[in-house]
Enzyme design. Structure first.
Site, short mmCIF file in Angstrom:
data_model
loop_
_atom_site.label_atom_id
_atom_site.label_comp_id
_atom_site.label_asym_id
_atom_site.label_seq_id
_atom_site.Cartn_x
_atom_site.Cartn_y
_atom_site.Cartn_z
N ASP A 215 0.84 -1.19 0.00
CA ASP A 215 0.00 0.00 0.00
C ASP A 215 0.88 1.24 0.00
O ASP A 215 2.09 1.14 0.20
CB ASP A 215 -0.92 0.02 1.24
CG ASP A 215 -0.18 -0.41 2.48
OD1 ASP A 215 1.01 -0.02 2.64
OD2 ASP A 215 -0.77 -1.13 3.31
N ASP B 99 1.46 4.99 1.66
CA ASP B 99 1.11 5.92 2.73
C ASP B 99 1.66 7.30 2.39
O ASP B 99 2.69 7.41 1.74
CB ASP B 99 1.71 5.46 4.07
CG ASP B 99 1.21 4.08 4.46
OD1 ASP B 99 0.04 3.77 4.18
OD2 ASP B 99 2.00 3.30 5.03
N ASP C 190 10.93 3.84 12.64
CA ASP C 190 11.67 2.75 13.29
C ASP C 190 13.04 2.43 12.67
O ASP C 190 14.04 2.38 13.36
CB ASP C 190 10.80 1.49 13.42
CG ASP C 190 9.98 1.19 12.17
OD1 ASP C 190 10.22 1.84 11.13
OD2 ASP C 190 9.11 0.30 12.23
P1 ATP Z 1 4.54 -3.21 5.38
O1 ATP Z 1 5.34 -3.65 4.23
O2 ATP Z 1 4.11 -4.32 6.22
O3 ATP Z 1 3.43 -2.25 5.06
P2 ATP Z 1 5.61 -0.90 6.62
O4 ATP Z 1 6.98 -0.57 7.10
O5 ATP Z 1 5.08 -0.08 5.49
O6 ATP Z 1 5.58 -2.42 6.29
P3 ATP Z 1 3.40 0.10 8.08
O7 ATP Z 1 2.75 -0.42 9.28
O8 ATP Z 1 2.63 0.26 6.82
O9 ATP Z 1 4.65 -0.82 7.82
O10 ATP Z 1 4.06 1.48 8.50
C1 ATP Z 1 4.34 2.53 7.61
C2 ATP Z 1 5.55 3.31 8.09
O11 ATP Z 1 5.31 3.85 9.38
C3 ATP Z 1 6.82 2.48 8.26
O12 ATP Z 1 7.53 2.36 7.08
C4 ATP Z 1 7.58 3.24 9.32
O13 ATP Z 1 8.25 4.33 8.77
C5 ATP Z 1 6.49 3.77 10.21
N1 ATP Z 1 6.20 2.85 11.31
C6 ATP Z 1 5.33 1.84 11.35
N2 ATP Z 1 5.32 1.21 12.53
C7 ATP Z 1 6.21 1.86 13.28
C8 ATP Z 1 6.66 1.71 14.62
N3 ATP Z 1 6.18 0.75 15.40
N4 ATP Z 1 7.60 2.59 15.07
C9 ATP Z 1 8.09 3.56 14.30
N5 ATP Z 1 7.71 3.74 13.04
C10 ATP Z 1 6.79 2.92 12.51
MG MG Z 2 3.02 -0.09 4.67
#
Ligand code: ATP
Ligand code: MG
Length: 451
Positions: free
Chosen positions: A73, A75, A149
């Site tokens: 997705d 963001d 993170d």
């Molecule tokens: P996925 O591929 O599963 O979507 P993702 O890294 O995009 O992995 P998301 O939950 O969509 O995970 O989070 C979007 C963004 O928000 C991450 O890339 C990161 O920058 C930030 N983020 C998400 N969770 C955390 C966390 N627990 N602590 C700090 N930053 C976070």
């Molecule tokens: Mg994501």
């Protein structure tokens, strides 16, 4: 050439610092053209920018595109507050409490738009373990980057200029296949223990090595996961299992000792060869489906993960003389209840799981009207897939799913013949001494007693 460009881009920065100035990474290095961004995310960025705000595609999508993985997705991060975003888009709503964001609908897509957040200070509300409880203080893009993170997640892509703003050398880390925590890993894990799971999951997905500083504290700190709400852990596990990289992720979780609180009996299951084979087969199937772009069902997934526990419980009850079907229901309830405390499986998914399990003994009845009724069941397909998995893992004979496959695809006449022959075939196995069941109850398979 890329290496040279990278070196030039990063010359100014040698060590990651929490609030570094951004490197502006050009298209030739990151390779993300604006057409690779979903139309909705592009549109939202341009509307926000035209209204005078900063807006970027951020996080996972940018990271995945650089790593040549299809993003799940897109963001968006912006300098606009949730209320300002809400006013710019008719089809939008503010959601969340601890972490307020806006869902903006555009065409068939829903995009999460979050406001740049400030770094934590003493005024931020935490629980007694240091876990952050309220996270709605707006900040600058530099602060927003520093509180993400991992370095590979602190990347901001501007679809208008096709430039990536990189505050923590994430692009270089990605190219060098390293997963690094921004800031002090133990501190960041304490703030949010789920980051440990994310570290393992994302490293597995992107095929990155966890930087030793990020890896070291995990074993010791893994018990902090016990303080995370069960619903959040469930979401995270579901992400892990449906990422298309479930097999590697789970193996790595096990290597890091992180699975204990999540699937408490995984260790025990994996000691039993049939159980181990069953779980890995199921996850391999799931990964293959996800990677082929096919949908997967969380109910099916958790039904497989917990099946060995149900089976053990069910077998014990049957050996104690309980009847097949009620024994199964008791076993299912008990396993789901034990699991609920750790990983809050949502009610809908629990209902799906139960349906799949409950169908299993019905596949053993290959006579009378039952088989005709079974194939009309809306959940027949899921139940059948589950049955086949059990057979492939060696728990039951392959003959059973093969029979159902033929039966489901046959015309009425052939079906009658199949029923007649299966009854004959099944007869000798029906008379196993320790089963005290009505005739026909267990026709045609060894049932869950065999392995
Ligand atoms: P996925 O591929 O599963 O979507 P993702 O890294 O995009 O992995 P998301 O939950 O969509 O995970 O989070 C979007 C963004 O928000 C991450 O890339 C990161 O920058 C930030 N983020 C998400 N969770 C955390 C966390 N627990 N602590 C700090 N930053 C976070
Ligand atoms: Mg994501």
């Amino acid at each position: 050439m890329i290496r040279k460009l990278l070196r030039r881009v990063f010359r100014k920065h040698t060590a990651p610092a929490p609030q570094a100035e951004a490197a502006e990474i050009p298209l030739e290095v990151h390779g993300i053209r604006r057409e690779m961004i979903s139309p909705a995310a592009r549109k939202i960025c341009s509307v926000l920018q035209e209204a005078g705000f900063k807006a970027y595609v951020v996080g996972g999508a940018v990271r995945d595109l650089i790593a040549r993985i299809d993003p799940k997705d897109f963001d968006v991060a912006t300098s606009a507050t949730p209320e300002e975003v809400r006013h710019l888009f008719r089809r939008s709503r503010i959601i969340g409490r601890r972490f307020r964001i806006v869902h903006v609908m555009s065409g068939p897509e829903t995009i999460e738009v979050s406001t740049f957040r400030a770094l934590h200070d003493e005024s931020i509300e935490t629980d007694e373990h240091g876990r952050v409880l309220d996270d709605n203080v707006w900040g600058t893009i530099e602060e927003d980057a520093a509180r993400r993170d991992f370095t590979v997640n602190a990347l901001y892509y501007d679809p208008t200029t096709e430039v990536v703003m990189d505050f923590h050398h994430g692009v270089l880390d990605l190219k060098q296949k390293t997963m690094r925590v921004i800031g002090d890993p133990p501190l960041r894990y304490r703030e949010d223990p789920v980051r440990m799971l994310r570290a393992v999951r994302l490293a597995a997905k992107l095929d990155l090595i966890l930087d030793p500083a990020a890896r070291r504290p995990i074993r010791e700190m893994s018990e902090l996961l016990a303080n995370v709400p069960a619903a959040r852990l469930f979401d995270e596990m579901l992400k892990l299992l449906s990422s298309g990289f479930a097999v590697v992720s789970l193996r790595r979780l096990r290597d890091e000792g992180l699975h204990h609180g999540l699937l408490p009996l995984l260790d025990i299951i994996l000691q039993n060869p049939t159980g181990e084979r069953f779980i890995w087969l199921s996850l391999e199937n799931t990964d293959a489906r996800v990677r082929a772009g096919k949908p997967i069902s969380p109910g099916f997934l958790f039904a497989t993960l917990l099946w060995q526990e149900v089976l053990a419980n069910w077998n014990a009850r049957r050996e104690a003389g309980e009847h097949t079907q009620p024994a199964l229901f008791e076993a299912m309830d008990e396993v789901l209840a034990t699991q609920a405390g750790k990983l809050a499986i949502t009610r809908r998914i629990a209902a799906d799981i139960t349906e799949i399990w409950a169908l299993q003994p019905r596949f053993e009845k290959r006579s009378g009207k039952m088989p005709f009724r079974l194939i009309e069941q809306p959940r027949f397909r899921a139940g059948y897939d589950f049955l086949r998995l059990r057979a492939e893992a060696g728990e039951i004979e392959l003959e059973l799913p093969d029979w159902w496959d033929t039966f489901a695809h046959a015309d009425t006449e052939t079906r009658e013949t199949l029923l007649a022959t299966s009854k004959k075939d099944a007869a000798p196995r029906k008379r196993r001494p320790r089963k005290r069941k009505p005739a026909g109850a267990d026709a045609g398979t060894q049932g869950p007693d065999g392995d």
